[in-house]
Each structure stands twice: as structure tokens, then as C-alpha cells.
Scaffold this motif. Structure first.
Motif, short mmCIF file in Angstrom:
data_model
loop_
_atom_site.label_atom_id
_atom_site.label_comp_id
_atom_site.label_asym_id
_atom_site.label_seq_id
_atom_site.Cartn_x
_atom_site.Cartn_y
_atom_site.Cartn_z
N LEU A 1 6.63 -1.42 -1.07
CA LEU A 1 5.70 -2.36 -0.43
C LEU A 1 5.53 -2.10 1.05
O LEU A 1 4.44 -2.32 1.60
N ASP A 2 6.56 -1.63 1.72
CA ASP A 2 6.50 -1.51 3.17
C ASP A 2 6.43 -0.06 3.65
O ASP A 2 6.64 0.21 4.83
N ASP A 3 6.10 0.88 2.75
CA ASP A 3 5.79 2.24 3.17
C ASP A 3 4.44 2.27 3.90
O ASP A 3 3.48 1.62 3.46
N VAL A 4 4.35 3.02 4.99
CA VAL A 4 3.05 3.27 5.62
C VAL A 4 2.27 4.22 4.73
O VAL A 4 2.80 5.23 4.27
N LEU A 5 1.01 3.92 4.48
CA LEU A 5 0.23 4.62 3.46
C LEU A 5 -0.58 5.77 4.04
O LEU A 5 -0.94 5.77 5.23
N ALA A 6 -0.93 6.72 3.18
CA ALA A 6 -1.82 7.80 3.57
C ALA A 6 -3.22 7.27 3.89
O ALA A 6 -3.96 7.89 4.66
N GLU A 7 -3.58 6.12 3.29
CA GLU A 7 -4.92 5.56 3.49
C GLU A 7 -5.13 4.99 4.89
O GLU A 7 -6.27 4.71 5.28
N GLY A 8 -4.07 4.80 5.67
CA GLY A 8 -4.22 4.26 7.01
C GLY A 8 -2.89 3.84 7.58
O GLY A 8 -1.87 3.86 6.89
N PRO A 9 -2.88 3.36 8.80
CA PRO A 9 -1.61 2.98 9.45
C PRO A 9 -1.17 1.57 9.06
O PRO A 9 -0.94 0.72 9.91
N PHE A 10 -1.08 1.32 7.76
CA PHE A 10 -0.70 0.01 7.28
C PHE A 10 0.07 0.19 5.98
O PHE A 10 0.14 1.29 5.42
N THR A 11 0.66 -0.89 5.50
CA THR A 11 1.47 -0.85 4.29
C THR A 11 0.74 -1.51 3.13
O THR A 11 -0.27 -2.22 3.32
N LEU A 12 1.26 -1.31 1.95
CA LEU A 12 0.69 -1.98 0.78
C LEU A 12 0.80 -3.48 0.91
O LEU A 12 -0.14 -4.22 0.58
N ARG A 13 1.94 -3.97 1.39
CA ARG A 13 2.08 -5.42 1.57
C ARG A 13 0.98 -5.95 2.49
O ARG A 13 0.37 -7.00 2.22
N GLN A 14 0.72 -5.24 3.58
CA GLN A 14 -0.30 -5.70 4.53
C GLN A 14 -1.69 -5.65 3.92
O GLN A 14 -2.51 -6.55 4.15
N LEU A 15 -1.99 -4.63 3.12
CA LEU A 15 -3.29 -4.58 2.44
C LEU A 15 -3.45 -5.76 1.49
O LEU A 15 -4.48 -6.44 1.49
N LEU A 16 -2.43 -5.99 0.67
CA LEU A 16 -2.54 -7.03 -0.36
C LEU A 16 -2.62 -8.43 0.24
O LEU A 16 -3.18 -9.34 -0.37
N ARG A 17 -2.06 -8.61 1.45
CA ARG A 17 -2.06 -9.94 2.07
C ARG A 17 -3.10 -10.06 3.18
O ARG A 17 -3.07 -11.01 3.96
N HIS A 18 -4.02 -9.11 3.26
CA HIS A 18 -5.10 -9.13 4.27
C HIS A 18 -4.54 -9.14 5.69
O HIS A 18 -5.09 -9.80 6.57
N GLU A 19 -3.49 -8.38 5.92
CA GLU A 19 -2.87 -8.29 7.24
C GLU A 19 -2.97 -6.87 7.82
O GLU A 19 -2.26 -6.55 8.77
N ALA A 20 -3.84 -6.03 7.26
CA ALA A 20 -3.89 -4.62 7.66
C ALA A 20 -4.76 -4.36 8.88
O ALA A 20 -4.78 -3.24 9.39
N GLY A 21 -5.53 -5.35 9.32
CA GLY A 21 -6.40 -5.16 10.48
C GLY A 21 -7.78 -4.66 10.15
O GLY A 21 -8.57 -4.35 11.05
N LEU A 22 -8.12 -4.59 8.86
CA LEU A 22 -9.41 -4.06 8.44
C LEU A 22 -10.51 -5.12 8.50
O LEU A 22 -10.25 -6.30 8.30
N ALA A 23 -11.72 -4.66 8.74
CA ALA A 23 -12.89 -5.55 8.74
C ALA A 23 -13.34 -5.76 7.30
O ALA A 23 -12.74 -5.28 6.34
N ASP A 24 -14.43 -6.50 7.14
CA ASP A 24 -14.96 -6.80 5.81
C ASP A 24 -16.47 -6.57 5.82
O ASP A 24 -17.16 -7.01 6.75
N TYR A 25 -16.98 -5.91 4.79
CA TYR A 25 -18.42 -5.61 4.78
C TYR A 25 -19.29 -6.85 4.65
O TYR A 25 -20.49 -6.79 4.87
#
Length: 295
Positions: A46-70
Motif C-alpha cells: 500500500l505504501d510503495d511509491v508507484l511507477a505511475e507517479g510520486p505517490f502510493t497506492l494508499r494515496q491514490l485510493l484515498r484521493h490524497e495523491a495530489g492529482l486533479a480531476d477532469y
């Protein structure tokens, strides 16, 4: 309005064949469950930094990754309203300037469909399967839900109850749009959270929420939060709900589960129109009535 109810693992509403409905953002709960099955099986942490960006799976799943929304793009809404063909995912990300984080991962919260596009891509990368194959193999087959599918084009929505959005193209939902019977949605959530699908520590992680504040006007939430693919928090009836609301052109869906004094109930409600508060309140009403009946 349609609803389906599960009580202590048993489907209470009629089991006659139901028309499929769009699951909208309840798809996120299924994506989260699929990703967590990869954690369960040791393919990622859950807390590995991902190849998809400088964030973790936990952060993606909980909307804490810093990404915008279309959804913040006015051109996106205009193109959907004109029934245009969807942009490619890469064009959407370019229009959004999606490589620019809106805050440092883990230091804020912002609902992001783009984050769940990254989850979908992660699932495909780690499984070597198409998203549809991975969801079936890792969630729908184990949970015995044979009538759920991924809608990829307008033809895939033939026979689906879309309300007024009869010309909608599901390609506009970049993380994928699941469609299926309403009873499958209620059963899906109930079986995901009952304890058999994920080991207890991981299930606890899934239900640990980022608290978002106080009551929301026009909606039943008194203490809303967001966990791993789950909207979760207290509602006006006093229950704690876990699940997800979904909204799209023409309809809304709410799929929630609550446990009180050892009694569990799950409810899925589908409503044509756009009133998220109404569909959530209806789900809350059915859950409260069922839990009271089980006392």
C-alpha cells in the motif's frame, strides 16, 4: 426508483432478472478491491511509491495523491453534453495538465477520477490482463457476481437503464464504467466488507477514512470521510455507512453497508435524475429499517 437490500448476507429483494444499471463511481469501490487483492497477494504494498507517479497506492485510493480531476474542465462537460466521441486518455491528461500535482502527495485531499484511472492502469500492469479480465478474475468470479461487465462503448449500454442519457458514451469515464444488476451491486459491497475477501488487517485499512468535515447541505452526511475506495462516515440517522455514491448523466446510484450490534445490512438504490442526496437518503432509510428489524 429501484432498490436492492441484503441483510446478514441474504438477498431480501426479488431475485428475478433485473435490467443492468450504470454503477458510475461505485466502480471505484470495485477498482479499490481489485487493487487491494494485489496487496493481499504480495504483488504490491500500500505504501510503495508507484511507477505511475510520486505517490502510493494508499494515496491514490484515498484521493490524497495530489492529482486533479477532469470534471473541472468546462470543455469536458460541453463535449459530453454534445454527445461527442470521447477524447483519448492521453489527450484528457494533456488538457488537464495532469503531470502537475495540485499539492504534495499525502498533504491534502481532492476527489480525483484521474487517480482511479491510474489505479486501473496499475491493475493492468501488475496482472498483465485487460481491466475487464482482471476485475472478473479478482472480484466478480470470487464473489459469484456473473452479470457485471465493463461498458466500453455506446453499444455496450444497449439495454442498460440510462435515464435521459440514451446517447451517452462510457468512454468518458476514464477509469471504466461498470454496469450490472442492482442486486449485484448490493451483494458486491456486502461480500467485499464481510471479512472473507480480504484479510482483517487489510480490510481495516480499506475502511480507515480521511475525515472531510461536517454536515453536507442537502445530503444525509453528518461526518463524511473517504477511505480506500469507500465513501464512509456518519449520517443523520446515527448509522455509520461505508460504500459509494455514483452520479452521471441521467441517473445516480448509492451502494452502502452498515453494521449495528452485530447485524449487517447492505443497500443499493438507483434513481433517474441527478439528486445524490435523495438516493443516499433512500439507501439510509432502507438500511435503518432493516437494522431495526434485526434487533
Amino acid at each position: 426508483m429501484l432498490f436492492s437490500l441484503v441483510s446478514n448476507g441474504t438477498l431480501l429483494t426479488p431475485q428475478d432478472p433485473q435490467p443492468p444499471v450504470p454503477w458510475w463511481s461505485f466502480t471505484k469501490t470495485v477498482l479499490a478491491a481489485t487493487a487491494l487483492s494485489l496487496v493481499r497477494d504480495g504483488l504490491i504494498r500500500l505504501d510503495d511509491v508507484l511507477a505511475e507517479g510520486p505517490f502510493t497506492l494508499r494515496q491514490l485510493l484515498r484521493h490524497e495523491a495530489g492529482l486533479a480531476d477532469y470534471s473541472e474542465l468546462a470543455d469536458y462537460h460541453a463535449a459530453v453534453a454534445r454527445n461527442e466521441a470521447p477524447w483519448s486518455a492521453d489527450e484528457m491528461l494533456q488538457r488537464l495538465d495532469a503531470n502537475r500535482l495540485r499539492y504534495a502527495p499525502g498533504e491534502g485531499w481532492r476527489y480525483s477520477n484521474v487517480g482511479y484511472l491510474q489505479v486501473a492502469r496499475l491493475i493492468e500492469r501488475l496482472t498483465g490482463l485487460s481491466l475487464e479480465q482482471a476485475l472478473a478474475q479478482r472480484v466478480f468470479d470470487p464473489l459469484d457476481l456473473p452479470h457485471v461487465r465493463l461498458a466500453k462503448n455506446r453499444a455496450d449500454l444497449h439495454g442498460v437503464s440510462m435515464g435521459a442519457a440514451v446517447s451517452y458514451d462510457p468512454g468518458w469515464v476514464y477509469h471504466g464504467l461498470l454496469v450490472g444488476p442492482l442486486d449485484h451491486a448490493a451483494l458486491c459491497l456486502d461480500r467485499l466488507l464481510s471479512g472473507a475477501f480480504l484479510p482483517q488487517p487489510l480490510l481495516q485499512d480499506m475502511q480507515t477514512a480521511h475525515v472531510l468535515g461536517g454536515p453536507i447541505a442537502g445530503r444525509p452526511w453528518t461526518s463524511p470521510g473517504y477511505a480506500l475506495g469507500l465513501m464512509q462516515g456518519g449520517v443523520a440517522s446515527g448509522l455509520l455507512l461505508s460504500g459509494h455514491t455514483g452520479a452521471g448523466p441521467g441517473s445516480v446510484i448509492a451502494v452502502y453497508r452498515s453494521v449495528h450490534a452485530g447485524n449487517a445490512a447492505s443497500c443499493a438504490v438507483f434513481l433517474e435524475g441527478s439528486d445524490e442526496g435523495a438516493v443516499e437518503s433512500e439507501a439510509m432509510k432502507h438500511l435503518l429499517a432493516q437494522i431495526n428489524a434485526n434487533r
